[in-house]
Motif scaffolding. Structure first.
Motif, PDB file in Angstrom:
ATOM      1  N   ILE A 178     -26.348 -10.008   2.044  1.00 45.79           N
ATOM      2  CA  ILE A 178     -26.173 -10.741   3.674  1.00 45.79           C
ATOM      3  C   ILE A 178     -26.573 -11.935   4.036  1.00 45.79           C
ATOM      4  O   ILE A 178     -27.468 -12.569   3.927  1.00 45.79           O
ATOM      5  CB  ILE A 178     -27.191  -9.394   4.408  1.00 45.79           C
ATOM      6  CG1 ILE A 178     -25.700  -7.634   3.617  1.00 45.79           C
ATOM      7  CG2 ILE A 178     -26.759  -9.778   5.808  1.00 45.79           C
ATOM      8  CD1 ILE A 178     -26.894  -6.693   4.591  1.00 45.79           C
ATOM      9  N   VAL A 179     -26.358 -12.615   4.344  1.00 52.25           N
ATOM     10  CA  VAL A 179     -25.964 -14.122   4.512  1.00 52.25           C
ATOM     11  C   VAL A 179     -26.247 -14.346   6.445  1.00 52.25           C
ATOM     12  O   VAL A 179     -26.788 -15.196   6.499  1.00 52.25           O
ATOM     13  CB  VAL A 179     -25.027 -14.926   3.980  1.00 52.25           C
ATOM     14  CG1 VAL A 179     -25.634 -14.851   2.125  1.00 52.25           C
ATOM     15  CG2 VAL A 179     -23.983 -14.801   4.320  1.00 52.25           C
ATOM     16  N   GLY A 180     -25.531 -13.622   6.615  1.00 54.00           N
ATOM     17  CA  GLY A 180     -25.775 -14.208   8.370  1.00 54.00           C
ATOM     18  C   GLY A 180     -25.743 -13.091   9.148  1.00 54.00           C
ATOM     19  O   GLY A 180     -25.389 -11.449   8.530  1.00 54.00           O
ATOM     20  N   ALA A 181     -24.859 -13.020  10.822  1.00 49.97           N
ATOM     21  CA  ALA A 181     -24.428 -11.160  11.458  1.00 49.97           C
ATOM     22  C   ALA A 181     -23.752 -11.575  12.364  1.00 49.97           C
ATOM     23  O   ALA A 181     -23.296 -13.490  12.711  1.00 49.97           O
ATOM     24  CB  ALA A 181     -25.761 -10.909  12.003  1.00 49.97           C
ATOM     25  N   GLN A 182     -22.010 -11.148  12.319  1.00 50.82           N
ATOM     26  CA  GLN A 182     -21.318 -12.260  13.964  1.00 50.82           C
ATOM     27  C   GLN A 182     -21.771 -11.215  14.699  1.00 50.82           C
ATOM     28  O   GLN A 182     -22.396  -9.447  14.467  1.00 50.82           O
ATOM     29  CB  GLN A 182     -20.064 -10.577  13.407  1.00 50.82           C
ATOM     30  CG  GLN A 182     -19.314 -11.451  12.492  1.00 50.82           C
ATOM     31  CD  GLN A 182     -18.146 -10.661  12.391  1.00 50.82           C
ATOM     32  OE1 GLN A 182     -17.986  -9.430  11.228  1.00 50.82           O
ATOM     33  NE2 GLN A 182     -17.152 -11.152  12.365  1.00 50.82           N
ATOM     34  N   ILE A 183     -22.280 -11.588  15.589  1.00 49.86           N
ATOM     35  CA  ILE A 183     -22.882 -11.412  17.605  1.00 49.86           C
ATOM     36  C   ILE A 183     -22.126 -11.203  18.048  1.00 49.86           C
ATOM     37  O   ILE A 183     -21.443 -13.474  18.437  1.00 49.86           O
ATOM     38  CB  ILE A 183     -24.311 -11.468  16.798  1.00 49.86           C
ATOM     39  CG1 ILE A 183     -25.110 -11.814  16.032  1.00 49.86           C
ATOM     40  CG2 ILE A 183     -24.685 -11.801  18.060  1.00 49.86           C
ATOM     41  CD1 ILE A 183     -26.134 -12.368  16.410  1.00 49.86           C
ATOM     42  N   VAL A 184     -21.470 -10.659  19.717  1.00 55.45           N
ATOM     43  CA  VAL A 184     -20.873 -10.243  20.289  1.00 55.45           C
ATOM     44  C   VAL A 184     -22.036 -10.227  21.492  1.00 55.45           C
ATOM     45  O   VAL A 184     -22.572  -9.617  21.416  1.00 55.45           O
ATOM     46  CB  VAL A 184     -19.919  -9.599  20.646  1.00 55.45           C
ATOM     47  CG1 VAL A 184     -19.594  -9.924  22.318  1.00 55.45           C
ATOM     48  CG2 VAL A 184     -18.811 -10.166  19.822  1.00 55.45           C
ATOM     49  N   SER A 185     -21.766 -11.257  22.004  1.00 55.99           N
ATOM     50  CA  SER A 185     -23.413 -11.246  23.425  1.00 55.99           C
ATOM     51  C   SER A 185     -22.316 -11.274  24.545  1.00 55.99           C
ATOM     52  O   SER A 185     -21.512 -12.433  25.140  1.00 55.99           O
ATOM     53  CB  SER A 185     -24.263 -12.510  23.671  1.00 55.99           C
ATOM     54  OG  SER A 185     -24.915 -12.323  22.083  1.00 55.99           O
ATOM     55  N   VAL A 186     -22.953 -10.175  25.790  1.00 55.13           N
ATOM     56  CA  VAL A 186     -22.558 -10.548  27.162  1.00 55.13           C
ATOM     57  C   VAL A 186     -23.882 -10.452  28.133  1.00 55.13           C
ATOM     58  O   VAL A 186     -24.487  -9.610  28.235  1.00 55.13           O
ATOM     59  CB  VAL A 186     -21.614  -8.986  27.255  1.00 55.13           C
ATOM     60  CG1 VAL A 186     -21.068  -8.733  28.192  1.00 55.13           C
ATOM     61  CG2 VAL A 186     -20.218  -9.343  25.958  1.00 55.13           C
ATOM     62  N   PRO A 187     -23.287 -10.620  29.358  1.00 51.50           N
ATOM     63  CA  PRO A 187     -24.600 -10.859  30.606  1.00 51.50           C
ATOM     64  C   PRO A 187     -24.801  -8.737  30.327  1.00 51.50           C
ATOM     65  O   PRO A 187     -23.604  -8.781  31.163  1.00 51.50           O
ATOM     66  CB  PRO A 187     -24.126 -11.455  31.551  1.00 51.50           C
ATOM     67  CG  PRO A 187     -22.919 -12.829  30.741  1.00 51.50           C
ATOM     68  CD  PRO A 187     -22.568 -11.728  29.192  1.00 51.50           C
ATOM     69  N   PHE A 188     -25.564  -8.486  31.090  1.00 57.00           N
ATOM     70  CA  PHE A 188     -26.231  -7.481  31.455  1.00 57.00           C
ATOM     71  C   PHE A 188     -25.005  -7.415  32.348  1.00 57.00           C
ATOM     72  O   PHE A 188     -25.226  -6.518  33.106  1.00 57.00           O
ATOM     73  CB  PHE A 188     -27.821  -7.045  31.147  1.00 57.00           C
ATOM     74  CG  PHE A 188     -27.146  -5.331  31.628  1.00 57.00           C
ATOM     75  CD1 PHE A 188     -27.283  -5.470  30.187  1.00 57.00           C
ATOM     76  CD2 PHE A 188     -28.225  -4.581  32.410  1.00 57.00           C
ATOM     77  CE1 PHE A 188     -27.351  -3.140  30.214  1.00 57.00           C
ATOM     78  CE2 PHE A 188     -28.214  -3.817  32.858  1.00 57.00           C
ATOM     79  CZ  PHE A 188     -28.310  -2.636  31.666  1.00 57.00           C
ATOM     80  N   ALA A 189     -25.244  -8.163  33.965  1.00 61.03           N
ATOM     81  CA  ALA A 189     -24.643  -8.394  34.909  1.00 61.03           C
ATOM     82  C   ALA A 189     -22.803  -7.985  34.946  1.00 61.03           C
ATOM     83  O   ALA A 189     -22.576  -7.354  36.569  1.00 61.03           O
ATOM     84  CB  ALA A 189     -24.384  -9.464  35.525  1.00 61.03           C
ATOM     85  N   SER A 190     -22.561  -8.204  33.641  1.00 60.32           N
ATOM     86  CA  SER A 190     -21.454  -7.731  34.110  1.00 60.32           C
ATOM     87  C   SER A 190     -21.038  -6.389  33.982  1.00 60.32           C
ATOM     88  O   SER A 190     -20.395  -5.865  34.063  1.00 60.32           O
ATOM     89  CB  SER A 190     -20.302  -8.157  32.060  1.00 60.32           C
ATOM     90  OG  SER A 190     -19.085  -7.682  32.174  1.00 60.32           O
TER      91      SER A 190
END
Length: 271
Positions: A169-181
């Motif tokens: 495991i060399v990394g991670a796919q990360i999706v981020s979304v503002p909590f305000a959404s």
């Protein structure tokens, strides 16, 4: 009403959070599909051209990231990164909080997905992450510098992005979304729900008040008016009403009996 508002708000925020994370999951699935397509379909077409110049379009990581950058124009609230501990492209290097997520996957290799929130200068952010494992196709570029395409070394150098091991495991796919959404979505639904509940409560209150007036207040007022006439000796007073609820009918019957008894007593005194 306040308690209902709290319950509705909490429930809707949870539902909105799950919905946003579900959408983020679809985006990660899309990125995975693009990576697979690039590796199996695009990469072989560019192998010959890699001799003269390095083509980043042949790299699955690059293809997924570029695709999401295009998608980001339509969905600016979402951000995507293939955060890697030791990447070839400096753009993909994991920040401190991203590195913590990658390390979490490395510590527990059975973990398939993690989600949570974090505070940023722009507010709270929801994130969804999945691990990136080294696949056989990755080793041709990331095992040893001597095995990597010379054109890639010419572009990125030989200091970073090497030494990867199979299935590591060399990394991670990360999706981020503002909590305000999520809060905004929940807020809109909450207003609609509370407005509907308020309208329903007002309607129920109006029906109850109307029923109370028709079945209780109006008959009792009439009974009181007739009783006042009878108490003054007015023998022409109207009959006590028979309508209304059971209790009002019982009260009316009691006054009627009292009136008959009073009339009988007056006749006896008069005789």
């Amino acid at each position: 009403m306040f308690a209902i508002s709290l319950i509705v708000t909490s429930t809707l925020q949870q539902n909105a959070t799950r919905e946003v994370l579900a959408q983020a999951g679809l985006m990660l699935d899309s990125a995975k599909a693009i990576r697979s397509y690039t590796e199996t379909e695009i990469g072989p077409l560019l192998d010959e051209k890699m001799v003269s110049a390095f083509r980043p379009q042949s790299v699955p990581f690059y293809a997924a990231t570029q695709n999401f950058l295009t998608l980001h124009k339509e969905h600016p609230d979402y951000s995507y990164k293939e955060a890697t501990l030791n990447p070839t492209n400096p753009r993909d290097r994991a920040t401190d909080w991203e590195a913590d997520i990658v390390q979490r996957f490395r510590n527990d290799t059975s973990t398939r997905q993690v989600s949570g929130t974090r505070d940023t200068p722009l507010g709270r952010v929801l994130y969804l992450a999945r691990p990136i494992r080294v696949e056989p196709g990755c080793l041709s570029c990331h095992s040893l510098p001597s095995m990597a395409p010379p054109t890639m070394l010419a572009r990125y150098g030989s200091d970073n992005g090497f030494g990867w091991q199979p299935n590591e495991i060399v990394g991670a796919q990360i999706v981020s979304v503002p909590f305000a959404s999520a809060e905004s979505s929940a807020g809109r639904v909450r207003r609609d729900v509370l407005t509907a509940i308020a309208a329903m409560l007002v309607s129920v209150l109006l029906v109850v008040n109307a029923s109370l007036y028709v079945l209780v207040i109006r008959p009792v007022r009439r009974i009181a008016r007739i009783a006042d006439q009878v108490s003054l000796g007015d023998t022409s007073a109207a009959e006590f009403p028979r309508g209304g609820g059971p209790e009002v009918a019982a009260l009316s019957a009691a006054f009627d009996r009292m009136r008959k008894s009073l009339d009988k007593a007056l006749r006896m005194l008069g005789g």
